[in-house]
Design a protein around this motif. Structure first.
Motif, PDB file in Angstrom:
ATOM      1  N   ALA A   1       0.804  -1.266  -0.078  1.00  0.00           N
ATOM      2  CA  ALA A   1       0.091   0.067  -0.026  1.00  0.00           C
ATOM      3  C   ALA A   1       0.801   1.336  -0.135  1.00  0.00           C
ATOM      4  CB  ALA A   1      -0.977   0.105   1.123  1.00  0.00           C
ATOM      5  N   VAL A   2       2.227   1.068   0.775  1.00  0.00           N
ATOM      6  CA  VAL A   2       2.843   2.446   0.808  1.00  0.00           C
ATOM      7  C   VAL A   2       3.564   2.591  -0.602  1.00  0.00           C
ATOM      8  CG1 VAL A   2       5.084   3.199   1.667  1.00  0.00           C
ATOM      9  CG2 VAL A   2       3.543   2.481   3.185  1.00  0.00           C
ATOM     10  N   ARG A   3       3.930   1.681  -1.327  1.00  0.00           N
ATOM     11  CA  ARG A   3       4.314   1.801  -2.630  1.00  0.00           C
ATOM     12  C   ARG A   3       3.325   2.465  -3.696  1.00  0.00           C
ATOM     13  NH1 ARG A   3       6.381  -3.364  -1.236  1.00  0.00           N
ATOM     14  NH2 ARG A   3       8.724  -3.434  -0.952  1.00  0.00           N
ATOM     15  N   GLN A   4       2.197   2.000  -3.458  1.00  0.00           N
ATOM     16  CA  GLN A   4       1.056   2.650  -4.365  1.00  0.00           C
ATOM     17  C   GLN A   4       1.165   4.166  -3.824  1.00  0.00           C
ATOM     18  OE1 GLN A   4      -2.477   0.268  -3.771  1.00  0.00           O
ATOM     19  NE2 GLN A   4      -1.964  -0.850  -5.595  1.00  0.00           N
ATOM     20  N   LEU A   5       1.070   4.403  -2.713  1.00  0.00           N
ATOM     21  CA  LEU A   5       1.014   5.665  -2.084  1.00  0.00           C
ATOM     22  C   LEU A   5       2.092   6.696  -2.722  1.00  0.00           C
ATOM     23  CD1 LEU A   5       0.083   5.263   1.729  1.00  0.00           C
ATOM     24  CD2 LEU A   5      -1.474   6.320  -0.051  1.00  0.00           C
ATOM     25  N   THR A   6       3.195   6.150  -2.551  1.00  0.00           N
ATOM     26  CA  THR A   6       4.376   6.888  -2.900  1.00  0.00           C
ATOM     27  C   THR A   6       4.434   6.963  -4.611  1.00  0.00           C
ATOM     28  OG1 THR A   6       5.870   5.171  -3.093  1.00  0.00           O
ATOM     29  CG2 THR A   6       6.087   6.309  -1.151  1.00  0.00           C
ATOM     30  N   HIS A   7       4.197   6.105  -5.158  1.00  0.00           N
ATOM     31  CA  HIS A   7       3.880   5.917  -6.698  1.00  0.00           C
ATOM     32  C   HIS A   7       3.029   7.022  -7.231  1.00  0.00           C
ATOM     33  CE1 HIS A   7       3.922   4.424 -10.964  1.00  0.00           C
ATOM     34  NE2 HIS A   7       2.611   4.414 -10.770  1.00  0.00           N
ATOM     35  N   ARG A   8       1.895   7.001  -6.714  1.00  0.00           N
ATOM     36  CA  ARG A   8       0.814   7.982  -7.035  1.00  0.00           C
ATOM     37  C   ARG A   8       1.421   9.407  -6.675  1.00  0.00           C
ATOM     38  NH1 ARG A   8      -3.147   4.341  -4.815  1.00  0.00           N
ATOM     39  NH2 ARG A   8      -3.136   5.576  -3.009  1.00  0.00           N
ATOM     40  N   ALA A   9       2.088   9.650  -5.767  1.00  0.00           N
ATOM     41  CA  ALA A   9       2.459  10.866  -5.314  1.00  0.00           C
ATOM     42  C   ALA A   9       3.652  11.279  -6.218  1.00  0.00           C
ATOM     43  CB  ALA A   9       2.983  10.813  -3.794  1.00  0.00           C
ATOM     44  N   ARG A  10       4.533  10.512  -6.391  1.00  0.00           N
ATOM     45  CA  ARG A  10       5.622  10.727  -7.365  1.00  0.00           C
ATOM     46  C   ARG A  10       5.159  11.160  -8.679  1.00  0.00           C
ATOM     47  NH1 ARG A  10       8.025   6.308  -7.291  1.00  0.00           N
ATOM     48  NH2 ARG A  10       9.084   6.564  -5.589  1.00  0.00           N
ATOM     49  N   ALA A  11       4.299  10.418  -9.437  1.00  0.00           N
ATOM     50  CA  ALA A  11       3.570  10.668 -10.657  1.00  0.00           C
ATOM     51  C   ALA A  11       3.166  12.197 -10.603  1.00  0.00           C
ATOM     52  CB  ALA A  11       2.510   9.448 -11.114  1.00  0.00           C
ATOM     53  N   HIS A  12       2.251  12.596  -9.560  1.00  0.00           N
ATOM     54  CA  HIS A  12       1.493  13.689  -9.527  1.00  0.00           C
ATOM     55  C   HIS A  12       2.795  14.866  -9.413  1.00  0.00           C
ATOM     56  CE1 HIS A  12      -1.550  16.530  -8.255  1.00  0.00           C
ATOM     57  NE2 HIS A  12      -0.736  16.990  -7.325  1.00  0.00           N
ATOM     58  N   VAL A  13       3.851  14.569  -8.584  1.00  0.00           N
ATOM     59  CA  VAL A  13       4.740  15.707  -8.535  1.00  0.00           C
ATOM     60  C   VAL A  13       5.508  15.810  -9.849  1.00  0.00           C
ATOM     61  CG1 VAL A  13       7.065  16.364  -7.344  1.00  0.00           C
ATOM     62  CG2 VAL A  13       5.016  15.488  -6.034  1.00  0.00           C
ATOM     63  N   GLN A  14       5.953  14.694 -10.310  1.00  0.00           N
ATOM     64  CA  GLN A  14       6.709  14.829 -11.769  1.00  0.00           C
ATOM     65  C   GLN A  14       5.956  15.554 -12.715  1.00  0.00           C
ATOM     66  OE1 GLN A  14       7.981  10.729 -12.460  1.00  0.00           O
ATOM     67  NE2 GLN A  14       9.536  10.728 -11.093  1.00  0.00           N
ATOM     68  N   ALA A  15       4.547  15.341 -12.751  1.00  0.00           N
ATOM     69  CA  ALA A  15       3.877  15.911 -13.927  1.00  0.00           C
ATOM     70  C   ALA A  15       3.812  17.684 -13.747  1.00  0.00           C
ATOM     71  CB  ALA A  15       2.459  15.165 -13.785  1.00  0.00           C
TER      72      ALA A  15
END
Length: 283
Positions: free
Chosen positions: A140-154
């Motif tokens: 679940a944490v990997r999913q949280l960080t993945h979504r957050a990273r994609a949001h920031v990178q965009a």
């Protein structure tokens, strides 16, 4: 168990609380409460004081964040910090720092996504340790960080050409906004642009996100300073272009402009107008 563990890690605790909360004063309150909780811990049963303290401060910060946002008038955006009159804990060098523009962008994430991103990206905690801190599974944490990273990178210009184009678009936007020119604003805003303003009930600001270039341009034109000498200071930090605006030498606003994929139009605008959050800014 060392009696000095809290003091050893105090700067880490403050930085973490500050990045979650976006407020130095509230972060300091959370750190003090962490000190109280730490004294109630059976330290003979703690094999990793740093992990224990980080778990306490993170959970306290998330609880405090929920309370502050619930009681706040309108959207909450982080408090900018600049100038010499800062809390001593803020002056300690950190391994990495989340740029202010990125902190603002993180406000559109869920609290858990924000916390996971900060713990992993800014402080280097592994997913397994973040899972224990947030009481979630590592997956679940990997999913949280993945979504957050994609949001920031965009929303983060990553290359020199991207940063230059984003800066130029942001400057065109600010020039039009300060000039009160609706036609010029319309030219630089994406059709589906979203504006979030933090006035805290202390000054004129939208209480909800405003969407659409027409509505955003009219609102920005109405809240621009009138009959004042305006000074703009652009940030050189990583992240979306960020400007501190001063009217007659006094802090007026901080604006963060996220530029869309075309590199020419602004797709998101964040405006911090609450005067209580601008007291640390200096020209």
């Amino acid at each position: 168990m060392s009696q000095d563990a809290f003091h050893t890690h105090r700067n880490l605790l403050f930085s973490l609380a500050h990045d979650i909360l976006g407020s130095a004063g509230d972060a300091e309150d959370v750190v003090q409460e962490t000190w109280v909780r730490w004294h109630g811990v059976d330290r003979d049963r703690v094999d990793n004081p740093r992990a224990c303290l980080v778990r306490i401060v993170t959970r306290l910060a998330l609880d405090e964040r929920d309370r502050l946002h619930h009681e706040y008038t309108g959207p909450w955006l982080p408090e900018p910090a600049s100038g010499p009159a800062r809390d001593p804990a803020e002056d300690v060098a950190r391994a990495q720092t989340i740029a202010y523009g990125l902190m603002v962008v993180l406000e559109t994430l869920s609290p858990l996504e924000r916390a996971a991103f900060i713990l992993h990206e800014a402080f280097g905690f592994p997913h397994t340790e973040i899972a224990r801190i947030l009481d979630r599974s590592p997956a679940a944490v990997r999913q949280l960080t993945h979504r957050a990273r994609a949001h920031v990178q965009a929303r983060r210009p990553r290359f020199g050409t991207q940063r230059a184009a984003a800066q130029a678009a942001a400057e065109r936007f600010l020039d039009a906004a300060l000039g009160g020119s609706i036609p010029h604003l319309m030219e630089v805003l994406a059709p589906d642009v979203t504006l979030r303003t933090d006035g805290g009930g202390r000054t004129r600001a939208a209480l909800r996100p405003v969407t659409g270039s027409d509505r955003v341009s009219r609102l920005r034109a109405r809240v621009a300073p009138v009959d004042a000498e305006v000074t703009v200071r652009w940030s050189t930090e990583d992240g979306p272009p960020t400007a501190a605006v001063f009217a007659d030498g006094r802090p007026y606003a901080v604006l963060v402009a996220v530029v869309g994929e075309d590199g020419n139009r602004v797709s998101e605008v964040y405006g911090i107008l609450n005067p209580d959050k601008l007291t640390r800014l200096t020209v």
